[in-house]
Design an enzyme around this catalytic site. Structure first.
Site, PDB file in Angstrom:
ATOM      1  N   GLU A   1      10.682   0.660   9.983  1.00 31.51           N
ATOM      2  CA  GLU A   1      11.642   1.741   9.736  1.00 31.51           C
ATOM      3  C   GLU A   1      10.916   3.022  10.089  1.00 31.51           C
ATOM      4  O   GLU A   1      10.018   3.448   9.376  1.00 31.51           O
ATOM      5  CB  GLU A   1      12.054   1.787   8.255  1.00 31.51           C
ATOM      6  CG  GLU A   1      12.692   0.545   7.733  1.00 31.51           C
ATOM      7  CD  GLU A   1      14.096   0.336   8.235  1.00 31.51           C
ATOM      8  OE1 GLU A   1      14.650   1.252   8.877  1.00 31.51           O
ATOM      9  OE2 GLU A   1      14.645  -0.748   7.991  1.00 31.51           O
TER      10      GLU A   1
ATOM     11  N   LYS B   1       0.851  -1.191   0.000  1.00 34.37           N
ATOM     12  CA  LYS B   1       0.000   0.000   0.000  1.00 34.37           C
ATOM     13  C   LYS B   1       0.886   1.240   0.000  1.00 34.37           C
ATOM     14  O   LYS B   1       1.609   1.496   0.967  1.00 34.37           O
ATOM     15  CB  LYS B   1      -0.892   0.051   1.238  1.00 34.37           C
ATOM     16  CG  LYS B   1      -1.924   1.182   1.099  1.00 34.37           C
ATOM     17  CD  LYS B   1      -2.612   1.531   2.403  1.00 34.37           C
ATOM     18  CE  LYS B   1      -1.817   2.492   3.236  1.00 34.37           C
ATOM     19  NZ  LYS B   1      -1.635   3.826   2.627  1.00 34.37           N
TER      20      LYS B   1
ATOM     21  N   GLU C   1      10.607  14.990  15.808  1.00 39.30           N
ATOM     22  CA  GLU C   1      10.888  14.978  14.376  1.00 39.30           C
ATOM     23  C   GLU C   1      10.008  16.040  13.704  1.00 39.30           C
ATOM     24  O   GLU C   1       8.786  15.997  13.827  1.00 39.30           O
ATOM     25  CB  GLU C   1      10.535  13.585  13.837  1.00 39.30           C
ATOM     26  CG  GLU C   1      10.933  13.365  12.412  1.00 39.30           C
ATOM     27  CD  GLU C   1      10.630  11.932  11.935  1.00 39.30           C
ATOM     28  OE1 GLU C   1       9.587  11.387  12.305  1.00 39.30           O
ATOM     29  OE2 GLU C   1      11.454  11.396  11.178  1.00 39.30           O
TER      30      GLU C   1
ATOM     31  N   CYS D   1      13.600  10.480   6.753  1.00 40.85           N
ATOM     32  CA  CYS D   1      13.621   9.914   8.111  1.00 40.85           C
ATOM     33  C   CYS D   1      15.002  10.052   8.748  1.00 40.85           C
ATOM     34  O   CYS D   1      15.115  10.232   9.948  1.00 40.85           O
ATOM     35  CB  CYS D   1      13.173   8.467   8.099  1.00 40.85           C
ATOM     36  SG  CYS D   1      14.019   7.463   6.894  1.00 40.85           S
TER      37      CYS D   1
HETATM   38  P1  NAI Z   1       2.174   7.787   8.678  1.00 37.33           P
HETATM   39  O1  NAI Z   1       3.087   6.973   9.476  1.00 37.33           O
HETATM   40  O2  NAI Z   1       0.804   8.015   9.180  1.00 37.33           O
HETATM   41  O3  NAI Z   1       2.006   7.166   7.209  1.00 37.33           O
HETATM   42  C1  NAI Z   1       2.886   6.219   6.633  1.00 37.33           C
HETATM   43  C2  NAI Z   1       2.063   5.111   5.952  1.00 37.33           C
HETATM   44  O4  NAI Z   1       1.325   4.379   6.934  1.00 37.33           O
HETATM   45  C3  NAI Z   1       1.028   5.597   4.962  1.00 37.33           C
HETATM   46  O5  NAI Z   1       0.977   4.680   3.887  1.00 37.33           O
HETATM   47  C4  NAI Z   1      -0.268   5.555   5.740  1.00 37.33           C
HETATM   48  O6  NAI Z   1      -1.405   5.413   4.938  1.00 37.33           O
HETATM   49  C5  NAI Z   1      -0.058   4.331   6.586  1.00 37.33           C
HETATM   50  N1  NAI Z   1      -0.815   4.298   7.842  1.00 37.33           N
HETATM   51  C6  NAI Z   1      -1.272   5.344   8.577  1.00 37.33           C
HETATM   52  N2  NAI Z   1      -1.904   4.890   9.682  1.00 37.33           N
HETATM   53  C7  NAI Z   1      -1.833   3.549   9.649  1.00 37.33           C
HETATM   54  C8  NAI Z   1      -2.289   2.518  10.519  1.00 37.33           C
HETATM   55  N3  NAI Z   1      -2.922   2.787  11.654  1.00 37.33           N
HETATM   56  N4  NAI Z   1      -2.042   1.238  10.196  1.00 37.33           N
HETATM   57  C9  NAI Z   1      -1.365   0.942   9.062  1.00 37.33           C
HETATM   58  N5  NAI Z   1      -0.917   1.870   8.200  1.00 37.33           N
HETATM   59  C10 NAI Z   1      -1.148   3.161   8.481  1.00 37.33           C
HETATM   60  O7  NAI Z   1       2.851   9.164   8.386  1.00 37.33           O
HETATM   61  P2  NAI Z   1       2.110  10.547   8.022  1.00 37.33           P
HETATM   62  O8  NAI Z   1       0.915  10.774   8.859  1.00 37.33           O
HETATM   63  O9  NAI Z   1       1.924  10.557   6.584  1.00 37.33           O
HETATM   64  O10 NAI Z   1       3.200  11.583   8.490  1.00 37.33           O
HETATM   65  C11 NAI Z   1       3.196  12.079   9.806  1.00 37.33           C
HETATM   66  C12 NAI Z   1       4.602  12.198  10.315  1.00 37.33           C
HETATM   67  O11 NAI Z   1       5.212  10.929  10.330  1.00 37.33           O
HETATM   68  C13 NAI Z   1       5.540  13.019   9.477  1.00 37.33           C
HETATM   69  O12 NAI Z   1       5.427  14.355   9.698  1.00 37.33           O
HETATM   70  C14 NAI Z   1       6.849  12.493   9.897  1.00 37.33           C
HETATM   71  O13 NAI Z   1       7.252  13.089  11.106  1.00 37.33           O
HETATM   72  C15 NAI Z   1       6.584  11.045  10.106  1.00 37.33           C
HETATM   73  N6  NAI Z   1       6.959  10.212   8.952  1.00 37.33           N
HETATM   74  C16 NAI Z   1       8.135   9.576   8.992  1.00 37.33           C
HETATM   75  C17 NAI Z   1       8.544   8.829   7.917  1.00 37.33           C
HETATM   76  C18 NAI Z   1       9.831   8.127   7.938  1.00 37.33           C
HETATM   77  O14 NAI Z   1      10.289   7.675   6.908  1.00 37.33           O
HETATM   78  N7  NAI Z   1      10.445   7.988   9.078  1.00 37.33           N
HETATM   79  C19 NAI Z   1       7.757   8.736   6.699  1.00 37.33           C
HETATM   80  C20 NAI Z   1       6.481   9.395   6.781  1.00 37.33           C
HETATM   81  C21 NAI Z   1       6.143  10.122   7.874  1.00 37.33           C
END
Ligand code: NAI
Length: 785
Positions: free
Chosen positions: A264, A190, A393, A298
């Site tokens: 990750e 996804k 972050e 990240c």
């Molecule tokens: P997120 O962690 O919510 O989204 C990442 C992925 O997880 C997306 O595909 C989303 O649809 C999915 N997802 C969201 N909730 C889920 C759940 N309960 N169960 C399974 N999958 C789920 O990140 P978001 O909200 O887009 O970004 C928020 C913050 O997260 C950012 O500002 C940043 O600080 C951090 N982030 C960190 C990343 C990294 O690579 N370390 C990447 C993306 C976001």
């Protein structure tokens, strides 16, 4: 503008990349997309819009997956798994090679589509994201080719649910899909809801490559669809990249399900500049560290630590450089900084920065486009280490910083975070840089560089940055399991009190706990009688409690310097333990016989196997080498195996001595301290065993033994914030409790879900144990001109 004015300002003209081909691809798809399931696109259904964050324009409408879409994708992946996993590695290698070639062939289309969808500068998607994607598929074609000969005795996991973020949409897809396929798994992936388009283009090239139906399935939607994947019973492994908050929720949701998991997550990576660094290079490095991909990385070097003596000069150079950054249309090849992924993210960053009242904030003087999701490159200096912006972050183009005086203080500040993903060290003194790198709690350390990635070098974090590695041989392991048979293990119960107990021995024979090198009474003061199968009283075991676990963890933490001893010393001590156990071989065999009712010969075999096991890990202590990866740069990426830290373990119930030794020996051989909860029904072999430890030169606190109920001690152990890993080989199924409680600090877990393991044979020792006892740290050291 006249030619002479251009010469005066030395400004670039715009050089926009054409979006025509990418927009035509969207039109060909009817601007409405379904999912990619079982080798075909489904009909578009109710969904959501995907927008270009630089302009706000709608690029396409995507379908929000329903439960039945996810079911269909999992069913297709399961059906495909049988044949795909049985193909020789070479067959899978050919498909991965074809995918690599097709990514290269369509490189421009991929790059433009990525930039349109995500807002990242075309220079980055063209020169970094897409080439790294192709490299990843090439590299994994190689791993697929070699897997049969190099990793015999391993099997793929099955259907992998993969959930990826929006910051490197196609690259994260490659990091997930390539190793899964190489190892023989099938996939339900996804993409993030903001950035699904390149994943759908990837579906096209899967078809073009003739990839068998159902090997790769892609469903679109938001976190709710992610949850459907996480909770799906037909999935064997979840691989997630994203926020620590969601990672923690996934850890808790998959607890006890038997699903493998790699996470990750976020970071707040330190960027350390020493006073002898080449300051101009370090400034240029920072452009890469924090303004690459608008800081939505990240492992972004988002926390600047600069040595006091050069701080003012460094900040001045940095501000001057910031003013020269060009922000604007991501499709313009002259642009350094593009748009943030979505207005939601722009607001998040704005709120976080606006809420800060500390330090000095400097915003780059470069002009910002009037519309679109832009945020100016920002530097906030003079913050205290505990300030929110130094700890949280931000995930945007915002650098925060403070100064330090000594190298020791730099290490202290760098490690003052709940994360442990990456770090950069800048110094012209190789002694200093290579002294600091191993002291940093981070999965990746770059010396005089930043954000270097390659398929051959594992990437991943420590602490709350998650667990597991992506890339390299170590990343492949996360998609494989040992191919040894197991069956459900029934709880093994203690022998019960006979109806007419014999008259008790007047001498108190209550075995104590072993904490910090000393015998200690259980805090609660309770004990339990231990009988032979025929009802003879053997003695009493102390019933350890939450408080004893706390004391044991504290003792183990004060023995962390064990990690700094030489592997040779650890080997010597393991051999010495074996020697001392051997001297009491008959006594231990009798004890095991009494406890378990086993025949004397079988009990002797257990003692002999325990002695051999101590030798095995004495042998491994100085031989579980790291690697130097062949990354494409002038330099080396050194993969070092470091101890995990403090490991808590529930030992096997059935083999009271061999089980304990099989868990303890790899942990201490690799430099960990441990807290062991021995066999619950037969604990007295362990309490005899600490007498052996007491005479074997093992420093106090390296091994701590708390006897008691596995069910009662599992939760406080798994929840303890100062433990780094928890293992369970108990015959009671405590995997759910352990994995759920471990979500707090995201400690590593290794649980058996109450399934057997043959402790006498290969399944009971070797690399799987050594890998669980170590973390790989990749230290990148570029050299030469
Ligand atoms: P997120 O962690 O919510 O989204 C990442 C992925 O997880 C997306 O595909 C989303 O649809 C999915 N997802 C969201 N909730 C889920 C759940 N309960 N169960 C399974 N999958 C789920 O990140 P978001 O909200 O887009 O970004 C928020 C913050 O997260 C950012 O500002 C940043 O600080 C951090 N982030 C960190 C990343 C990294 O690579 N370390 C990447 C993306 C976001």
């Amino acid at each position: 503008m006249t030619v002479s004015e251009i010469f005066d300002s030395m400004d670039y003209g715009t050089a926009p990349e054409s979006a025509a081909e990418a927009l035509a691809w969207l039109v060909d798809g009817g601007d409405r997309f379904g999912h990619f399931i079982d080798g075909a696109m489904t009909a578009p259904a109710d969904g959501f819009e995907s927008r270009n964050p630089a302009t706000g324009e709608v690029l396409a409408t995507l379908t929000h997956a329903t439960q039945s879409d996810v079911d269909a994708a999992v069913t297709a992946a399961r059906k495909a798994f049988g044949r795909w996993s049985k193909r020789p590695g070479h067959e899978r290698a050919k498909y991965l090679y074809a995918l690599a070639r097709l990514v290269q062939k369509h490189a421009r289309l991929f790059a433009v589509l990525e930039t349109l969808d995500n807002g990242k500068p075309i220079r980055e998607s063209r020169d970094i994201d897409v080439p790294l994607v192709a490299r990843h598929f090439y590299y994994h074609a190689g791993l697929a080719q070699l897997i049969d000969s190099e990793l015999p005795g391993h099997a793929p996991l099955g259907v992998c649910g993969q959930i990826i973020p929006w910051n490197f949409p196609l690259l994260m897809l490659a990091w997930k899909v390539a190793p899964a396929l190489a190892a023989g798994n099938t996939v339900v992936l996804k993409p993030a809801e903001y950035t699904s388009l390149t994943a759908l283009l990837f579906a096209d090239i899967c078809r073009e490559a003739g990839l068998p139906k159902g090997v790769v399935n892609i469903v679109t939607g938001d976190g709710a669809v992610g949850e459907m994947i996480v909770n799906h019973k037909g999935i064997d492994k979840i691989a997630f990249t994203g926020s620590t908050q969601v990672g923690r929720a996934i850890r808790a949701a998959t607890a006890g399900s038997g699903k493998a998991l790699t996470l990750e997550l976020g970071g707040k990576s330190p960027y350390i500049v020493f006073d002898d660094a080449d300051l101009d290079s370090a400034v240029e490095g920072l452009v890469d560290a924090i303004w690459f991909n608008q800081g939505q990385v990240c492992c972004a070097g988002s926390r600047l630590l600069v040595q006091e003596g050069v701080a003012d000069a460094f900040y001045a150079k940095l501000r001057a450089r910031m003013d020269k950054l060009r922000i604007g249309d991501p499709l313009d090849k002259c642009i350094d900084v593009g748009a943030l992924v979505d207005p939601v993210q722009q607001q998040r960053v704005t709120h976080m920065v606006d809420a800060n009242t500390g330090g000095d904030t400097y915003r780059a003087a470069c002009p910002l486009p009037e519309t679109g999701c832009y945020y100016p490159p920002t530097l906030i200096t003079g913050l205290a280490p505990s300030d929110a912006l130094m700890q949280e972050e931000i995930f945007g183009p915002v650098l925060v910083g403070c100064t330090f005086r000594t190298p020791a203080e730099a290490v202290q500040l760098a490690n003052n975070t709940r994360y442990g993903l990456a770090a950069s060290v800048w110094s012209e003194n190789v002694n200093l840089a290579l002294d600091i790198a191993p002291k940093l709690v981070a999965g990746v350390v770059w010396v005089n560089g930043t954000n270097m990635f390659d398929a051959a070098a594992g990437f991943g974090g420590m602490r709350e940055s998650g667990f597991g590695r992506e890339g390299g041989w170590e990343g492949l392991q996360a998609y494989l399991k040992p191919d040894h048979p197991t069956k459900p293990l029934k709880p093994i119960l203690p022998h019960s009190k006979p109806e007419e107990p014999e008259v008790a021995d007047p001498l108190d024979r209550t075995a104590k706990l072993f904490i910090g090198g000393k015998q200690a009474r259980p805090d609660g003061g309770y004990s339990r009688a231990v009988y032979t199968p025929r009802g003879r009283l053997l003695g009493h075991m102390g019933l350890g409690s939450r408080k004893d676990i706390r004391n044991a963890v504290e003792a183990a933490n004060s023995a962390r310097s064990w990690a700094k001893t030489t592997a040779h010393l650890r080997a010597q001590i393991l051999y010495y333990i074996a020697e001392n156990l051997s001297a009491r071989r008959t006594e231990f065999a009798d004890r095991i016989s009494d406890l378990t009712g086993q025949h004397g010969k079988t009990a002797k075999a257990e003692v002999d196997a325990a002695i051999a096991r101590l030798f095995t890990y004495g042998a491994w202590a100085d031989k579980f080498d790291g690697a130097v990866h062949g990354v494409p740069l002038r330099g080396v990426a050194m993969a070092m195996n470091e101890p995990v830290g403090v490991i808590g373990a529930l030992c096997p119930d059935d083999l009271p001595l061999l089980g304990l030794v099989s868990v303890m020996a790899p942990a201490i051989a690799m430099g960990n301290a441990c807290v062991l909860i021995p066999s619950e029904p037969f604990p007295l072999a362990a309490t005899d065993f600490y007498q052996v430890l007491e005479t074997s030169d093992l420093p106090a606190g390296v091994v701590n033994i708390v006897t008691g109920s596995h069910a009662e001690l599992a939760a406080p152990m798994a929840a303890h914030m100062n433990l780094d890993a928890v293992w369970s080989f108990s015959s009671t199924d405590l995997s759910k409790t352990i994995e759920r409680e471990a979500a707090g600090n995201l400690k590593r877990t290794w649980v058996n879900n109450a399934r057997t393991r043959d402790w006498f044979n290969a399944a009971g020792e070797g690399r799987a144990f050594l890998q669980a006892a170590t973390e790989v740290k990749n230290i990148w050291v570029p050299y030469g001109e």
